[in-house]
Design a protein around this motif. Structure first.
Motif, PDB file in Angstrom:
ATOM      1  N   TRP A  92      52.206  38.463  41.987  1.00 41.70           N
ATOM      2  CA  TRP A  92      51.761  36.841  41.759  1.00 41.70           C
ATOM      3  C   TRP A  92      52.368  35.832  41.645  1.00 41.70           C
ATOM      4  O   TRP A  92      53.688  35.936  41.049  1.00 41.70           O
ATOM      5  CB  TRP A  92      51.206  37.085  40.617  1.00 41.70           C
ATOM      6  CG  TRP A  92      50.235  38.557  40.470  1.00 41.70           C
ATOM      7  CD1 TRP A  92      49.932  39.499  39.841  1.00 41.70           C
ATOM      8  CD2 TRP A  92      48.494  38.397  40.513  1.00 41.70           C
ATOM      9  NE1 TRP A  92      48.204  40.419  39.790  1.00 41.70           N
ATOM     10  CE2 TRP A  92      48.177  38.779  40.069  1.00 41.70           C
ATOM     11  CE3 TRP A  92      47.670  36.733  41.044  1.00 41.70           C
ATOM     12  CZ2 TRP A  92      46.353  39.062  40.095  1.00 41.70           C
ATOM     13  CZ3 TRP A  92      46.752  36.999  41.270  1.00 41.70           C
ATOM     14  CH2 TRP A  92      45.668  38.667  40.865  1.00 41.70           C
TER      15      TRP A  92
ATOM     16  N   ALA B 217      46.719  32.992  37.355  1.00 40.61           N
ATOM     17  CA  ALA B 217      45.263  33.481  38.265  1.00 40.61           C
ATOM     18  C   ALA B 217      44.176  32.548  37.949  1.00 40.61           C
ATOM     19  O   ALA B 217      44.423  32.264  36.325  1.00 40.61           O
ATOM     20  CB  ALA B 217      44.662  34.805  37.723  1.00 40.61           C
TER      21      ALA B 217
ATOM     22  N   LEU C 271      41.580  36.543  45.776  1.00 42.09           N
ATOM     23  CA  LEU C 271      42.643  37.018  45.203  1.00 42.09           C
ATOM     24  C   LEU C 271      44.269  36.062  45.646  1.00 42.09           C
ATOM     25  O   LEU C 271      44.538  35.562  44.750  1.00 42.09           O
ATOM     26  CB  LEU C 271      43.645  38.685  45.951  1.00 42.09           C
ATOM     27  CG  LEU C 271      42.352  39.371  45.559  1.00 42.09           C
ATOM     28  CD1 LEU C 271      42.842  41.042  45.940  1.00 42.09           C
ATOM     29  CD2 LEU C 271      42.871  39.195  43.767  1.00 42.09           C
TER      30      LEU C 271
ATOM     31  N   HIS D 108      42.521  43.247  38.938  1.00 45.27           N
ATOM     32  CA  HIS D 108      42.661  43.390  40.688  1.00 45.27           C
ATOM     33  C   HIS D 108      43.340  44.178  40.880  1.00 45.27           C
ATOM     34  O   HIS D 108      43.511  44.115  41.593  1.00 45.27           O
ATOM     35  CB  HIS D 108      43.424  41.641  40.119  1.00 45.27           C
ATOM     36  CG  HIS D 108      43.125  40.687  40.212  1.00 45.27           C
ATOM     37  ND1 HIS D 108      43.275  39.423  40.263  1.00 45.27           N
ATOM     38  CD2 HIS D 108      41.257  40.693  40.547  1.00 45.27           C
ATOM     39  CE1 HIS D 108      42.302  38.727  40.071  1.00 45.27           C
ATOM     40  NE2 HIS D 108      41.422  39.037  40.346  1.00 45.27           N
TER      41      HIS D 108
ATOM     42  N   ARG E 125      41.140  39.073  36.621  1.00 51.01           N
ATOM     43  CA  ARG E 125      42.606  39.655  36.720  1.00 51.01           C
ATOM     44  C   ARG E 125      42.780  41.076  36.199  1.00 51.01           C
ATOM     45  O   ARG E 125      44.056  41.577  36.916  1.00 51.01           O
ATOM     46  CB  ARG E 125      43.934  39.376  36.264  1.00 51.01           C
ATOM     47  CG  ARG E 125      44.048  38.373  34.886  1.00 51.01           C
ATOM     48  CD  ARG E 125      44.857  37.896  35.616  1.00 51.01           C
ATOM     49  NE  ARG E 125      46.208  38.342  35.654  1.00 51.01           N
ATOM     50  CZ  ARG E 125      46.910  38.689  34.720  1.00 51.01           C
ATOM     51  NH1 ARG E 125      47.360  38.962  33.226  1.00 51.01           N
ATOM     52  NH2 ARG E 125      48.831  39.400  34.859  1.00 51.01           N
TER      53      ARG E 125
END
Lengths: 340, 116
Positions: free
Chosen positions: A162, A166, A150, A82, A79
């Motif tokens: 988010w 994750a 994702l 990301h 992450r």
């Protein structure tokens, strides 16, 4: 320095930062202009802004190994990267890479054409049909898959926030496990049979078909048509099958992660997917390009048994109830949770 | 970029621009161009930050957790993003100040004593 130069310099920043940073910098430049401070955004400052933007890009970019894995089709990325991944998915580099992949594919085919001494003009038709297909299809599939992954890792692509912590892998539903096993075993069996047939065909003289070595010539004889037309048709059919098989290989990408832990899953995925995609894409060209056999045999040799083993293993684990973990995303939105 | 586990005494010195930006934010939250003016005041007109230096430093220091955006204001159609000094940033500025003081004290002692 006018607004246009500032806007140009801000293009050095990653896409996701540009909008927010751009408004801020433009505001500061306007403040400086009001104060008569020309040095705030002179040529040297603009260069500094560009350097700062590229430094941000440099820091946000994943290290070489995860980056190369991503280019090879790996979806799971730490992450930390990301932010870069989102820029990548939003940007035009996905399409650019699609064209690059298409060009590589064509270069590969042209190389084979030269190596097998086939007339080059026949392949220009392939270029006209194949390039748009591949260049449009592959990046679209990659983008959709990666956005889905994702989301499965807790990212809401609508709000770009988010939603949940994750996770490296998402446990799949039982149905997916069954599907993976049900698909992989027959496919592996088919590959293995293809391997055996090819071995017998090419290396046992009694079974070899008359004229098959001659490639286009053989096709011309079989269909009793002018060689050039038969050759073009064969190439078109081979291309169509290649696209279908490449799409299938791409679909397989997500179903092949049948190992119960991350490290083993990703290693198996990298090996099997690369071999499967290569073998599937080149296999239909065999009838028209006999010299491709030595190139195709190694991946076919490895892919068939590996798919068979993976599929059988998935089915067995499904039957005995042991936990199979697939890295395929869940379709439903993850539960909302606190996330910085 | 320095991790929190780096020994404070072994941190590399801050650039003058970064140090002055931290000091400027020590008093109050400031937006981009206000930081430039504050740095100009603090340095008696010696350090004039350009946009590249300012936003490059702010980006680095945000990544290191020394400064953070505190609020946005729109004034006459212009976005002004205010930055605040975090506790980590304050600690880093204090460490740097002590380092500079120690260097200055050593320099004064040595130069006053006439050591070549």
């Amino acid at each position: 320095m006018n607004e246009r130069w500032v806007r140009l310099a801000l293009r050095a920043y990653p896409r996701r930062l540009r909008a927010a940073k751009g408004a801020e910098v433009h505001g500061a430049v306007a403040d400086a202009a009001d104060a008569g401070d020309a040095a705030f955004i002179d040529a040297r400052s603009l260069v500094g802004l560009i350097v700062a933007g590229w430094m941000v890009r440099w820091r946000a970019h994943p290290p070489p190994l995860p980056w190369v894995r991503y280019l090879l089709g790996r979806d799971v990325m730490d992450r930390r990267w990301h932010g870069w991944l989102l820029d990548e998915l939003d940007g035009w580099s996905v399409e650019r890479r699609g064209w690059a992949q298409s060009s590589l594919w064509l270069a590969w085919l042209m190389g084979l054409a030269v190596a097998t001494q086939q007339p080059i003009p026949d392949w220009t038709l392939m270029f006209a049909v194949g390039a748009p297909l591949l260049a449009g299809r592959v990046p679209a599939m990659q983008r959709r898959r990666r956005v889905t992954v994702l989301r499965a890792n807790g990212f809401d692509s609508q709000t770009r926030q988010w939603l949940a912590p994750a996770r490296p892998l998402v446990p799949s539903r039982r149905a997916r496990q069954t599907r993976a096993g049900a698909l992989l075993s027959p496919l592996g069996a088919a590959f293995t049979v293809a391997l055996i047939v090819h071995v017998l065909w090419w290396w046992v003289p009694g079974l070899r078909l008359e004229g098959a070595d001659a490639g286009f010539v053989a096709i011309g004889r079989v269909v009793d048509a002018p060689i050039a037309i038969a050759g073009r048709l064969a190439v078109l059919v081979a291309l169509g099958l290649s696209v279908v098989f490449a799409t299938l290989a791409s679909r397989l990408h997500g179903w092949l992660r049948v190992a119960p832990d991350v490290a083993r899953a990703t290693k198996a995925e990298l090996v099997v997917n690369t071999l499967a995609a290569l073998a599937l894409a080149v296999l239909p060209l065999l009838p028209v390009m006999p010299l491709a056999v030595p190139l195709v045999m190694p991946p076919v040799l490895a892919t068939g048994p590996m798919l068979l083993l993976l599929g059988r293993r998935a089915l067995r684990m499904e039957r005995d109830g042991s936990g199979v973990v697939l890295a395929r995303p869940v379709r439903a939105r993850p539960e909302t949770a606190t996330r910085p | 970029m320095y991790g929190a586990d780096v020994v404070v005494g072994k941190l590399p010195p801050l650039s003058e621009a970064s140090f002055l930006i931290l000091i400027a934010l020590g008093g109050e939250d400031l937006h981009g161009y206000a930081i430039v003016q504050a740095v100009l005041d603090l340095s008696d007109g010696r350090v004039r930050l350009g946009a590249g230096t300012l936003y490059g430093a702010l980006e680095r220091m945000s990544n290191d957790g020394w400064v953070a955006p505190s609020r946005d204001e729109v004034v006459e159609g212009r976005l002004r993003r205010y930055y605040r000094l975090t506790s980590a940033g304050r600690s880093r500025a204090l460490d740097e100040t002590e380092r500079l003081e120690a260097n200055a004290a050593a320099a004064r002692g040595r130069l006053a004593g006439g050591v070549a």
